[in-house]
Design a protein around this motif. Structure first.
Motif, PDB file in Angstrom:
ATOM      1  N   PRO A   1       0.818  -1.222   0.000  1.00 61.06           N
ATOM      2  CA  PRO A   1       0.000   0.000   0.000  1.00 61.06           C
ATOM      3  C   PRO A   1       0.850   1.269   0.000  1.00 61.06           C
ATOM      4  N   ALA A   2       0.402   2.256  -0.761  1.00 63.04           N
ATOM      5  CA  ALA A   2       1.148   3.509  -0.893  1.00 63.04           C
ATOM      6  C   ALA A   2       1.349   4.193   0.453  1.00 63.04           C
ATOM      7  N   THR A   3       0.368   4.069   1.342  1.00 60.86           N
ATOM      8  CA  THR A   3       0.493   4.707   2.652  1.00 60.86           C
ATOM      9  C   THR A   3       1.612   4.073   3.472  1.00 60.86           C
ATOM     10  N   VAL A   4       1.803   2.764   3.308  1.00 60.20           N
ATOM     11  CA  VAL A   4       2.882   2.068   4.014  1.00 60.20           C
ATOM     12  C   VAL A   4       4.228   2.463   3.413  1.00 60.20           C
ATOM     13  N   VAL A   5       4.280   2.517   2.075  1.00 56.05           N
ATOM     14  CA  VAL A   5       5.510   2.949   1.402  1.00 56.05           C
ATOM     15  C   VAL A   5       5.906   4.337   1.896  1.00 56.05           C
ATOM     16  N   ASN A   6       4.919   5.224   1.985  1.00 50.65           N
ATOM     17  CA  ASN A   6       5.187   6.585   2.429  1.00 50.65           C
ATOM     18  C   ASN A   6       5.681   6.623   3.871  1.00 50.65           C
TER      19      ASN A   6
END
Length: 326
Positions: free
Chosen positions: A264-269
């Protein structure tokens, strides 16, 4: 309610659901131990950076962060292990430029670095230093080229740590662009390469800047120039090849962190933000200086651009010199 309005409301609801799910992932991350996979033996340069980084992240996240060394197959064992892991951020791959070079150099590589991993954070870049024996009469890059031309068909001998390594490409490019004959001697590791270079059995070699720093300080080698777009901080008196009128040697190797595609992009961020904070610690910055890694701190988007540009650059060079390993 019209069908168009119904579809619009459904799309909005779906988007909000996905946003909520992604936010929940980030809030819950990490929910268990995190593993940083390193594709090299314990005790090397990557380990020297990965382990203190893991310690900082563990304190930040309140979860164990373990470094797992998975050497072998030119880094592909580690890469494939990471790719096959659950895409939830709990497995992070620490890799070098080889992650994009392997599919260009080797046949039947079972991953695509542009599709199977997400670049999270570029730690830093690392140029190579062109070095010659201290006993050599050559004291500049121009003199090395002149010496090569004067030898005719006999030419010069350069050493590398293997076919397809950046040092191999740069040496071939130098000889090709300046039109002199050069013979490649490939070694299984830096130690035997440097032994033969110091002894004068080799005329030159591109080596890692930390090794060049050690050897210039102990007066066994001379550094004539470095690759990249700027000088190496620890070798301030050594000009870049570009400065000396030798364009085309601007790409450098790099250290970076990746997660499996689908994370998930939020985790990557979150990983990107927390790694950036950890890397800013003076202790880790000092380690980077010791390893002669030039800190860049590129986030996911910028690191992705570097990957794509460098992949195209290496592909063109491998094709030009017909370098591939079966």
């Amino acid at each position: 309610m019209t069908s168009n309005l119904r579809r619009a409301l459904m799309a909005t609801a779906t988007g909000l659901c996905m946003l909520a799910t992604g936010t929940a992932f980030a809030q819950d991350f990490p929910s268990k131990a995190v593993t940083i996979i390193v594709p090299y033996q314990a005790g090397g340069g990557t380990d020297a950076i990965a382990r203190p980084l893991a310690s900082k992240l563990s304190k930040k996240w309140g979860q164990p962060v373990v470094v797992e060394n998975r050497p072998g197959a030119n880094g592909m064992i580690a890469t494939q292990t990471a790719i096959r892991s659950e895409p939830d951020g709990h497995t992070i791959l620490y890799h070098l430029t080889g992650i994009i070079q392997n599919p260009l150099l080797l046949k039947n590589v079972a991953y695509d670095p542009m599709k199977d991993v997400i670049p999270v954070f570029q730690i830093g870049g690392q140029a190579l230093a062109l070095t010659v024996p201290r006993s050599s009469a050559v004291n500049s890059l121009d003199q090395l080229v002149t010496d090569g031309k004067s030898k005719g068909d006999r030419g010069l001998i350069y050493g590398t740590v293997g076919v397809g390594h950046s040092s191999h490409i740069w040496s071939e490019l130098l000889a090709s662009e300046r039109k002199f004959k050069a013979t490649h001697a490939a070694y299984k590791g830096t130690v035997p390469l440097v032994i033969d270079l110091v002894s004068g059995r080799l005329d030159w070699a591109f080596i890692a800047p930390n090794e060049a720093l050690i050897r210039t300080n102990d007066n066994t080698l001379k550094a004539l120039t470095v690759t990249g777009t700027k000088r190496v901080k620890q070798l301030p008196g050594v000009a870049t090849m570009h400065e000396l009128g030798y364009p085309g040697f601007e790409m450098v190797g790099w250290h970076g962190l990746f997660v499996p595609a689908g994370t998930p992009a939020t985790v990557v961020n979150k990983i990107e933000v927390d790694v950036r904070e950890a890397m800013g610690d003076p202790e880790i910055q000092k380690i980077l200086d010791t390893q002669v890694v030039d800190y860049t701190g590129y986030g996911s988007a910028e690191f992705g651009k570097v990957m794509r540009n460098d992949s195209a650059g290496w592909a063109a060079l491998f094709k030009r010199f017909n370098i591939q390993i079966n």
